[in-house]
Design a protein around this motif. Structure first.
Motif, short mmCIF file in Angstrom:
data_model
loop_
_atom_site.label_atom_id
_atom_site.label_comp_id
_atom_site.label_asym_id
_atom_site.label_seq_id
_atom_site.Cartn_x
_atom_site.Cartn_y
_atom_site.Cartn_z
N TYR B 207 -0.34 52.75 -75.78
CA TYR B 207 -1.72 53.18 -75.63
C TYR B 207 -2.49 52.93 -76.92
N THR B 208 -1.90 53.31 -78.04
CA THR B 208 -2.57 53.14 -79.33
C THR B 208 -2.90 51.67 -79.56
N ALA B 209 -1.95 50.79 -79.25
CA ALA B 209 -2.18 49.36 -79.47
C ALA B 209 -3.27 48.84 -78.53
N LEU B 210 -3.21 49.26 -77.26
CA LEU B 210 -4.16 48.74 -76.27
C LEU B 210 -5.56 49.29 -76.48
N GLU B 211 -5.62 50.53 -76.96
CA GLU B 211 -6.91 51.17 -77.13
C GLU B 211 -7.71 50.50 -78.25
N LYS B 212 -6.96 50.04 -79.28
CA LYS B 212 -7.61 49.42 -80.44
C LYS B 212 -8.11 48.01 -80.14
N LEU B 213 -7.62 47.48 -79.02
CA LEU B 213 -7.92 46.10 -78.67
C LEU B 213 -9.43 45.86 -78.63
N ASP B 214 -9.85 44.79 -79.33
CA ASP B 214 -11.27 44.50 -79.41
C ASP B 214 -11.76 43.91 -78.09
N GLY B 215 -12.68 44.60 -77.43
CA GLY B 215 -13.17 44.17 -76.12
C GLY B 215 -13.89 42.83 -76.17
N THR B 216 -14.49 42.52 -77.32
CA THR B 216 -15.23 41.26 -77.42
C THR B 216 -14.30 40.06 -77.28
N LEU B 217 -13.02 40.25 -77.66
CA LEU B 217 -12.06 39.15 -77.53
C LEU B 217 -11.87 38.81 -76.06
N LEU B 218 -11.82 39.85 -75.23
CA LEU B 218 -11.63 39.63 -73.80
C LEU B 218 -12.87 38.93 -73.22
N GLU B 219 -14.02 39.39 -73.69
CA GLU B 219 -15.26 38.76 -73.23
C GLU B 219 -15.29 37.29 -73.62
N ALA B 220 -14.88 37.03 -74.86
CA ALA B 220 -14.84 35.64 -75.34
C ALA B 220 -13.94 34.80 -74.47
N ALA B 221 -12.75 35.37 -74.13
CA ALA B 221 -11.80 34.64 -73.29
C ALA B 221 -12.42 34.34 -71.94
N ALA B 222 -13.11 35.35 -71.39
CA ALA B 222 -13.73 35.16 -70.08
C ALA B 222 -14.83 34.10 -70.17
N ASP B 223 -15.63 34.15 -71.25
CA ASP B 223 -16.70 33.18 -71.45
C ASP B 223 -16.14 31.77 -71.53
N LEU B 224 -14.94 31.65 -72.08
CA LEU B 224 -14.34 30.32 -72.25
C LEU B 224 -13.61 29.89 -70.98
N GLY B 225 -13.73 30.70 -69.96
CA GLY B 225 -13.20 30.28 -68.66
C GLY B 225 -11.79 30.71 -68.33
N ALA B 226 -11.24 31.66 -69.09
CA ALA B 226 -9.88 32.11 -68.78
C ALA B 226 -9.92 33.07 -67.60
N THR B 227 -8.90 32.95 -66.73
CA THR B 227 -8.80 33.90 -65.63
C THR B 227 -8.30 35.23 -66.18
N ALA B 228 -8.39 36.26 -65.35
CA ALA B 228 -7.95 37.58 -65.79
C ALA B 228 -6.50 37.55 -66.24
#
Lengths: 363, 319
Positions: B207-228
């Protein structure tokens, strides 16, 4: 987490047991599980004003491990003969002061003599109870499997093809290396107290051959498991097995438990009360032993836990059901086939326990 | 020889500089902070370890305590005799029981750890992604079982798993099975017990590791066309590795030495080193052998893990 629990329990047991109440009247008893009538424990407290801390164990080995470590804080313990013998050798017991035991003459003379080979002149111990190791089984479940053929032999456990028939409804075996191995040696027609490696190997092989049929090894779990039908066959101490019988009757769950001493004979053990040399409350310990030697207390043990007591004066107070039970007071013909256990050398003990571990784990 | 070389060492000018540098930088506050855990470890880890090590070199005796003394005073010769018994260690390798028990413990612990990870990861993920309002409640629910004694919870499992227990009763009533399942006193019961008990230790670091995860990285991945799924495997999962490692350590290490769970839920043939150790001590009353088993367990299991952790630690510093 486990360790923390352990440490805390120890701190509480030792801290409160021996220090906090040191000035108060306290007695720390360490006895076998299901071995004393709680009503009489209360009676003792009321009579003497001594507060009793009552802990239980289910094997001689555990008792010895704690006593040998030293500083157990216990005042009265109840080891079996051969173990007591070793422990006296190690010098961990104080001598019993018989002059303060007003009921000492209530003891059965014959029994007192019988245990002298473990404790010369009864110096360090007072006999408590005696009994046998035998087989308890669920009558209906075994009848389904063996019909009307007589069930009176260790074959039921030690002949793999017979034990295999019982396997599915559950076999529980006493977890006591020295006692079980001597029973097996006796069954094989060898000296039950033999310290020969070849004999031990034969007994180990006999146990290993039937190992797959045994569900578990335990010295206390069998009581409730037999009573509620979780297992249908158990090797255990006679009183424990009879307690299973009476629990099943009380629960009215239809499980009929029967105890028998196999024809090949079995081990008779003697349990003795003793006082550790480092016991913090030796006076209270003597008072308790004297209380156990009272006729009514002795009878309460027999009536409550179904073991034959060493207290002769108790006889008139013991119920007929207990007195007439051949599982508790065996007839002479059976008695002649009983044998007693001797203390083993440390070296043989090591071989023995190794062999037992190998049997238990199937390695 | 030693003193002169020592003096030469200090006399060397470069080393002198280094020594002065250390002296200048010597921070008393920091030393104090470090010394507390060091002293703690020395008293509660090193000293007991040495005591156990000492016992492992002695011989069993029928006495109190039940092992021989290492040092004996020979009055006739007026010399102190040191008696070391390495037999216990040799016996460890002679009798296959011990090696089998080590392997079996590692196997059971490894499988349990893997299964715990598989169960804990989605749970930790869900908690970390949940609305902040509920997060604390969900976390509290994970920790809540600790308010009941661990022993009691294992006993409760006995009620669930036994022949006429809750699980068998339910399955029989529903009609899925017509014979009660034998789960109690088997390895399966041990796995269930370990996974249940250690689940919170896996969830919390994840939980600690996942909670710290930067949400913008996921957005960036999505913007670059990565699937979930791609985002999960190439962004979320690698970034949660520290949590996975920490969780696995917290589960694996205590599970290897677990005693209570195999003793209560396992069968007689469930071979685990914690149980062998207990038997050695309480059934065989063989303290020296029990000590030798404990020392070897420490060397074979804990040392490699500590080294591994060390490399992980320094890696972290390099980032």
């Amino acid at each position: 987490m486990t360790f923390k629990t352990l440490v805390l329990t120890t701190v509480f047991a030792l801290g409160f047991g021996s220090t906090a109440f040191a000035e108060d009247k306290v007695l720390n008893i360490y006895n076998w599980s299901d071995y004393f009538d709680p009503a009489y424990l209360k009676k003792f407290e009321e009579k003497t004003g001594i507060k009793v801390n009552y802990d239980v164990y289910d094997s001689n080995e555990i008792l010895e491990a704690k006593l040998m470590a030293g500083g157990s804080g216990y005042d009265v313990v109840v080891p079996s003969g051969a173990f007591l013998e070793r422990q006296i050798q190690a010098g961990i017991y104080t001598q019993i002061d018989k002059t303060v035991l007003s009921n000492y003459s209530n003891l059965d003379e014959g029994l007192k003599k019988a245990v002298q080979k473990h404790d010369a002149d009864n110096k360090h111990s007072v006999p408590y109870t005696w009994g046998t190791i035998g087989i308890a089984y669920n009558e209906d479940m075994l009848k389904e499997r063996f019909g009307d053929s007589p069930l009176n032999s260790w074959d039921l456990l030690l002949k793999p093809e017979m034990a295999a028939k019982i396997k599915d409804c559950g076999i529980g075996v006493l977890d006591s290396p020295a006692e079980m191995m001597s029973v097996v040696l006796n069954y094989l027609g060898l000296d039950p107290n033999s310290e020969k490696k070849a004999d031990l190997n034969k007994a180990t092989a006999a146990m290993k051959a039937t190992r797959d049929n045994i569900r578990y090894f335990s010295s206390s779990k069998t009581i409730s498991d037999l009573a509620n039908g979780e297992i249908c066959f158990a090797v255990g101490y006679n009183g424990d097995m009879l307690q299973a019988q009476s629990r099943a009757q009380e629960a009215k769950n239809g499980q009929k438990i029967k105890y028998m001493i196999p024809d090949e004979g079995t081990l008779a053990w003697f349990d003795m009360m003793a006082i550790p040399a480092d016991a913090p409350h030796k006076d209270a310990a003597h008072q308790f032993i004297d209380f156990v030697l009272e006729p009514e207390t002795g009878a309460s043990i027999a009536n409550f836990v179904f073991y034959a007591v060493a207290n002769k004066a108790s006889d008139p107070h013991i119920t007929e059901a207990v007195k007439g039970n051949p599982g508790i007071y065996p007839p002479e013909a059976v008695k002649s086939k009983l044998f007693a256990q001797k203390a083993h050398t440390a070296k043989f003990d090591r071989l023995l326990s190794r062999a037992w571990t190998a049997v238990k784990t199937g390695h | 020889m030693t003193t002169s070389s020592g003096a030469a060492w200090i006399a060397s000018p470069t080393l002198k500089k280094v020594a002065q540098g250390i002296k200048k930088k010597f921070n008393w506050g920091r030393a104090l902070v470090i010394s507390i855990p060091t002293i703690w470890l020395a008293i509660f880890f090193l000293v007991p370890f040495l005591v156990v090590f000492k016992i492992s070199l002695s011989t069993t005796e029928i006495a109190q305590p039940p092992y021989s003394a290492l040092f004996a005073w020979d009055a006739e010769e007026a010399i102190a005799v040191l008696r070391l018994n390495l037999g216990n260690y040799l016996f460890l390798f002679e009798d296959t029981l011990y090696i089998d028990a080590y392997w079996s413990s590692i196997k059971i612990a490894a499988i349990s750890t893997a299964l715990t990870l598989v169960i804990a990861y989605p749970m930790a993920y869900a908690i970390a992604r949940s609305h902040p309002k509920y997060r604390m409640i969900l976390l509290a629910l994970v920790i809540l079982p600790f308010w009941t004694s661990f022993l009691l919870r294992v006993y409760a499992w006995m009620g669930f798993l036994k022949k006429d227990g809750v699980i068998n009763g339910f399955l029989l009533n529903v009609g899925i099975i017509d014979q009660p399942l034998a789960i109690m006193n088997t390895d399966t019961a041990v796995y269930i017990g370990i996974i249940y008990t250690y689940l919170p230790f896996m969830i919390l670091p994840l939980y600690t590791a996942l909670e710290k995860l930067d949400g913008t990285l996921l957005e960036a991945a999505a913007d670059l066309g990565a699937t979930a799924w791609k985002t999960f495997f190439f962004v979320t999962l690698p970034l949660s590795v520290p949590g996975i490692v920490a969780g696995c350590m917290l589960v694996f290490i205590p599970a290897v030495g677990e005693f209570v769970i195999p003793a209560l839920l396992g069968g007689s043939d469930t071979l685990m080193i914690g149980r062998v150790l207990w038997d050695e001590f309480f059934l065989n009353r063989d303290w020296p052998m029990a000590s030798a088993v404990a020392i070897v367990m420490l060397l074979f299991l804990v040392l490699p893990i500590m080294l591994f952790r060390n490399t992980q630690g320094t890696k972290g510093e390099n980032f």
